[in-house]
Motif scaffolding. Structure first.
Motif, PDB file in Angstrom:
ATOM      1  N   ILE A  56       0.851  -1.196   0.000  1.00  0.00           N
ATOM      2  CA  ILE A  56       0.000   0.000   0.000  1.00  0.00           C
ATOM      3  C   ILE A  56       0.887   1.246   0.000  1.00  0.00           C
ATOM      4  CG2 ILE A  56      -0.335  -0.124   2.544  1.00  0.00           C
ATOM      5  CD1 ILE A  56      -3.091   1.254   2.013  1.00  0.00           C
ATOM      6  N   PRO A  57       0.899   1.988  -1.110  1.00  0.00           N
ATOM      7  CA  PRO A  57       1.672   3.231  -1.124  1.00  0.00           C
ATOM      8  C   PRO A  57       0.910   4.346  -0.398  1.00  0.00           C
ATOM      9  CG  PRO A  57       1.357   2.343  -3.359  1.00  0.00           C
ATOM     10  CD  PRO A  57       0.377   1.681  -2.445  1.00  0.00           C
ATOM     11  N   THR A  58       1.641   5.219   0.277  1.00  0.00           N
ATOM     12  CA  THR A  58       1.004   6.322   1.008  1.00  0.00           C
ATOM     13  C   THR A  58       1.799   7.613   0.810  1.00  0.00           C
ATOM     14  OG1 THR A  58       2.241   5.648   2.966  1.00  0.00           O
ATOM     15  CG2 THR A  58      -0.052   4.910   2.824  1.00  0.00           C
ATOM     16  N   ASN A  59       1.202   8.723   1.238  1.00  0.00           N
ATOM     17  CA  ASN A  59       1.825  10.035   1.085  1.00  0.00           C
ATOM     18  C   ASN A  59       2.914  10.196   2.153  1.00  0.00           C
ATOM     19  OD1 ASN A  59       1.836  13.200   1.308  1.00  0.00           O
ATOM     20  ND2 ASN A  59       0.878  12.635  -0.602  1.00  0.00           N
ATOM     21  N   GLY A  60       4.033   9.582   1.903  1.00  0.00           N
ATOM     22  CA  GLY A  60       5.067   9.480   2.930  1.00  0.00           C
ATOM     23  C   GLY A  60       4.646   8.413   3.929  1.00  0.00           C
ATOM     24  N   SER A  61       5.600   7.883   4.699  1.00  0.00           N
ATOM     25  CA  SER A  61       5.171   6.884   5.685  1.00  0.00           C
ATOM     26  C   SER A  61       4.473   7.559   6.860  1.00  0.00           C
ATOM     27  CB  SER A  61       6.311   5.979   6.135  1.00  0.00           C
ATOM     28  OG  SER A  61       7.486   6.691   6.336  1.00  0.00           O
ATOM     29  N   ASP A  62       4.633   8.888   6.986  1.00  0.00           N
ATOM     30  CA  ASP A  62       3.854   9.623   7.998  1.00  0.00           C
ATOM     31  C   ASP A  62       2.361   9.338   7.826  1.00  0.00           C
ATOM     32  OD1 ASP A  62       5.980  10.930   9.193  1.00  0.00           O
ATOM     33  OD2 ASP A  62       5.866  12.661   7.876  1.00  0.00           O
ATOM     34  N   GLU A  63       1.901   9.382   6.575  1.00  0.00           N
ATOM     35  CA  GLU A  63       0.474   9.141   6.342  1.00  0.00           C
ATOM     36  C   GLU A  63       0.084   7.714   6.714  1.00  0.00           C
ATOM     37  OE1 GLU A  63      -1.135   8.691   2.418  1.00  0.00           O
ATOM     38  OE2 GLU A  63      -2.998   9.682   2.960  1.00  0.00           O
ATOM     39  N   LEU A  64       1.012   6.798   6.487  1.00  0.00           N
ATOM     40  CA  LEU A  64       0.719   5.393   6.817  1.00  0.00           C
ATOM     41  C   LEU A  64       0.527   5.218   8.331  1.00  0.00           C
ATOM     42  CD1 LEU A  64       0.385   2.450   5.890  1.00  0.00           C
ATOM     43  CD2 LEU A  64       2.874   2.232   5.892  1.00  0.00           C
ATOM     44  N   ILE A  65       1.294   5.961   9.116  1.00  0.00           N
ATOM     45  CA  ILE A  65       1.145   5.875  10.583  1.00  0.00           C
ATOM     46  C   ILE A  65      -0.287   6.274  10.958  1.00  0.00           C
ATOM     47  CG2 ILE A  65       1.926   6.824  12.816  1.00  0.00           C
ATOM     48  CD1 ILE A  65       4.665   7.371  11.424  1.00  0.00           C
ATOM     49  N   GLN A  66      -0.751   7.367  10.368  1.00  0.00           N
ATOM     50  CA  GLN A  66      -2.104   7.840  10.659  1.00  0.00           C
ATOM     51  C   GLN A  66      -3.159   6.836  10.193  1.00  0.00           C
ATOM     52  OE1 GLN A  66      -3.533  12.075  10.236  1.00  0.00           O
ATOM     53  NE2 GLN A  66      -4.509  11.182   8.455  1.00  0.00           N
ATOM     54  N   LEU A  67      -2.933   6.287   9.004  1.00  0.00           N
ATOM     55  CA  LEU A  67      -3.870   5.320   8.428  1.00  0.00           C
ATOM     56  C   LEU A  67      -3.990   4.082   9.324  1.00  0.00           C
ATOM     57  CD1 LEU A  67      -5.328   5.519   5.709  1.00  0.00           C
ATOM     58  CD2 LEU A  67      -3.435   4.272   4.665  1.00  0.00           C
ATOM     59  N   ILE A  68      -2.853   3.614   9.802  1.00  0.00           N
ATOM     60  CA  ILE A  68      -2.837   2.423  10.666  1.00  0.00           C
ATOM     61  C   ILE A  68      -3.580   2.716  11.966  1.00  0.00           C
ATOM     62  CG2 ILE A  68      -1.314   0.982  12.099  1.00  0.00           C
ATOM     63  CD1 ILE A  68       0.757   1.204   9.737  1.00  0.00           C
ATOM     64  N   LEU A  69      -3.320   3.911  12.534  1.00  0.00           N
ATOM     65  CA  LEU A  69      -3.990   4.273  13.793  1.00  0.00           C
ATOM     66  C   LEU A  69      -5.504   4.384  13.588  1.00  0.00           C
ATOM     67  CD1 LEU A  69      -1.322   6.750  15.132  1.00  0.00           C
ATOM     68  CD2 LEU A  69      -2.272   4.848  16.455  1.00  0.00           C
ATOM     69  N   LEU A  70      -5.911   4.953  12.458  1.00  0.00           N
ATOM     70  CA  LEU A  70      -7.344   5.092  12.176  1.00  0.00           C
ATOM     71  C   LEU A  70      -8.004   3.726  11.969  1.00  0.00           C
ATOM     72  CD1 LEU A  70      -7.361   8.104   9.674  1.00  0.00           C
ATOM     73  CD2 LEU A  70      -8.442   8.059  11.938  1.00  0.00           C
ATOM     74  N   ALA A  71      -7.296   2.868  11.251  1.00  0.00           N
ATOM     75  CA  ALA A  71      -7.899   1.590  10.877  1.00  0.00           C
ATOM     76  C   ALA A  71      -7.929   0.587  12.028  1.00  0.00           C
ATOM     77  CB  ALA A  71      -7.143   1.001   9.681  1.00  0.00           C
ATOM     78  N   TYR A  72      -6.890   0.564  12.839  1.00  0.00           N
ATOM     79  CA  TYR A  72      -6.766  -0.528  13.808  1.00  0.00           C
ATOM     80  C   TYR A  72      -6.967  -0.126  15.263  1.00  0.00           C
ATOM     81  CZ  TYR A  72      -5.106  -3.352   9.963  1.00  0.00           C
ATOM     82  OH  TYR A  72      -5.021  -4.036   8.781  1.00  0.00           O
ATOM     83  N   SER A  73      -7.336   1.143  15.514  1.00  0.00           N
ATOM     84  CA  SER A  73      -7.593   1.493  16.922  1.00  0.00           C
ATOM     85  C   SER A  73      -8.701   2.523  17.011  1.00  0.00           C
ATOM     86  CB  SER A  73      -6.313   2.052  17.567  1.00  0.00           C
ATOM     87  OG  SER A  73      -5.980   3.308  16.994  1.00  0.00           O
ATOM     88  N   LYS A  74      -9.292   2.604  18.211  1.00  0.00           N
ATOM     89  CA  LYS A  74     -10.351   3.594  18.452  1.00  0.00           C
ATOM     90  C   LYS A  74      -9.882   4.539  19.559  1.00  0.00           C
ATOM     91  CE  LYS A  74     -14.283   0.657  17.255  1.00  0.00           C
ATOM     92  NZ  LYS A  74     -13.643  -0.658  17.109  1.00  0.00           N
ATOM     93  N   GLU A  75     -10.678   5.577  19.772  1.00  0.00           N
ATOM     94  CA  GLU A  75     -10.351   6.551  20.822  1.00  0.00           C
ATOM     95  C   GLU A  75     -10.138   5.847  22.163  1.00  0.00           C
ATOM     96  OE1 GLU A  75     -12.156  10.692  21.760  1.00  0.00           O
ATOM     97  OE2 GLU A  75     -13.046   9.995  19.876  1.00  0.00           O
TER      98      GLU A  75
END
Ligand code: PMP
Length: 332
Positions: A56-75
């Motif tokens: 999965i390509p992302t806008n820098g790996s910074d974006e991937l960190i955010q994507l992973i946090l959004l997808a695999y965790s909740k507040e």
């Protein structure tokens, strides 16, 4: 001339500018970029030896960190990492309302592995971030430790390999064994393409499909996809990496001569500690050399710089020698 040694970039230009000039002239600027990144993924597949379905390509790996946090965790859910490490794991966790837990290092700033495993059991984190080689300490985490983490947690384990090309030891083969593993990579460091903002994740097809649910369409611009793809076809990172690693050895030899304390690094940067960082920083600033300083409790007395080209490194060394030679030496 400004010398930038503060962002762990590659000091060399890796893009063939003549080729790009020609290709950019006939680029279809009016069209949306490829939604599926077919050409880029095919090159990433070639350099990693993984199938396109596992990328999965992302806008820098910074974006991937955010994507992973959004997808695999909740507040309010727990996120675990070792500290000190790349600050974005904590920063993004915090602004998304996740509960970030940083496991303190040993005295030598290395990851405290026993405590880390204990904390996984205690907090059952939804996501664990491991950074190897670790920014900013340069520590390479052993495969046995990464496997121990993967065997202790049933949740997602992320290994950030942003600097892996400088250590030569990837954990890619663990992907065949562990469904809960995501390896993060970037073209910003050894590949010298920081400005294009291209990072990527490697994981199972199931995880890729899940992450894609959270990804914005067209999250990498057409131009970035295009230049990254063309550069990957041509580039041989080995010559850049070799040059940087040789320069690193040369710098370390000189640091030893002037008794500057440094941490062993498996990456393209070095963390140093001088008796008077303020004196060193003042001299670097006067000479327009940018390095990284820190506010947190573990790193406040350290300076991180990345390896530049020979001329840049000479300039840095001459200033370090000058300041140390003028009364800051550990021998005095
Ligand atoms: N991970 C680590 C460990 C980093 O040091 C960096 C950049 N400093 C990144 C990820 C982000 O890199 P990029 O977004 O440019 O891919």
């Amino acid at each position: 001339m400004n010398i930038y040694l503060n962002a762990n970039e590659n000091p060399f230009n890796t893009v063939d500018r003549n080729l790009i000039n020609e290709l950019l002239f006939s680029f279809d600027y009016n069209r949306y970029p490829d939604l599926d990144y077919k050409k880029l993924k095919s090159e990433l597949s070639r350099i990693t030896n993984r199938k396109v379905e596992n990328i999965i390509p992302t806008n820098g790996s910074d974006e991937l960190i955010q994507l992973i946090l959004l997808a695999y965790s909740k507040e309010n859910e727990n996120i675990l990492s070792h500290i000190p490490t790349f600050s974005e794991y904590e920063k993004i966790s915090n602004y998304l309302g996740r509960n970030f837990i940083g496991v303190k290092p040993k005295k030598n700033l290395k990851v405290d592995k026993d405590v880390f495993i204990q904390k996984i059991k205690e907090y059952n984190p939804k996501i664990i971030f491991l950074c190897s080689p670790n920014n900013p300490t340069g520590e390479l985490l052993k495969e046995e430790f990464i496997e121990e983490v993967l065997n202790t947690s049933n949740n997602m384990v992320i290994v950030d390999e942003a600097y892996i090309e400088f250590s030569g030891k990837t954990n890619i083969k663990l992907l065949n064994k562990y469904e809960n593993l995501i390896i993060m990579r970037t073209l910003s460091k050894a590949y010298g393409l920081a400005s294009l903002r291209v990072g990527y994740g490697l994981t199972s097809e199931k995880n890729i499909d899940f992450l894609n649910e959270y990804r914005m369409p067209y999250n990498i611009s057409g131009i970035s996809q295009f230049i990254a793809t063309e550069t990957l076809k041509l580039i041989d990172t080995k010559k850049y990496v070799e040059n940087i690693l040789n320069e690193k050895q040369r710098i370390i030899k000189e640091l030893k001569k002037i008794n500057i304390e440094y941490l062993n690094s498996e990456s393209n940067f070095i963390l140093i500690k001088t008796i008077n960082n303020n004196g060193v920083l003042k001299a670097l600033k006067e000479n327009k050399i940018f390095v990284r300083t820190f506010n947190d409790e573990y790193l406040v007395s350290y300076i991180r710089f990345n390896i530049g080209n020979r001329e840049e490194n000479d300039k840095l060394l001459s200033i370090l020698k000058d300041v140390v030679g003028n009364g800051w030496s550990y021998n005095k």
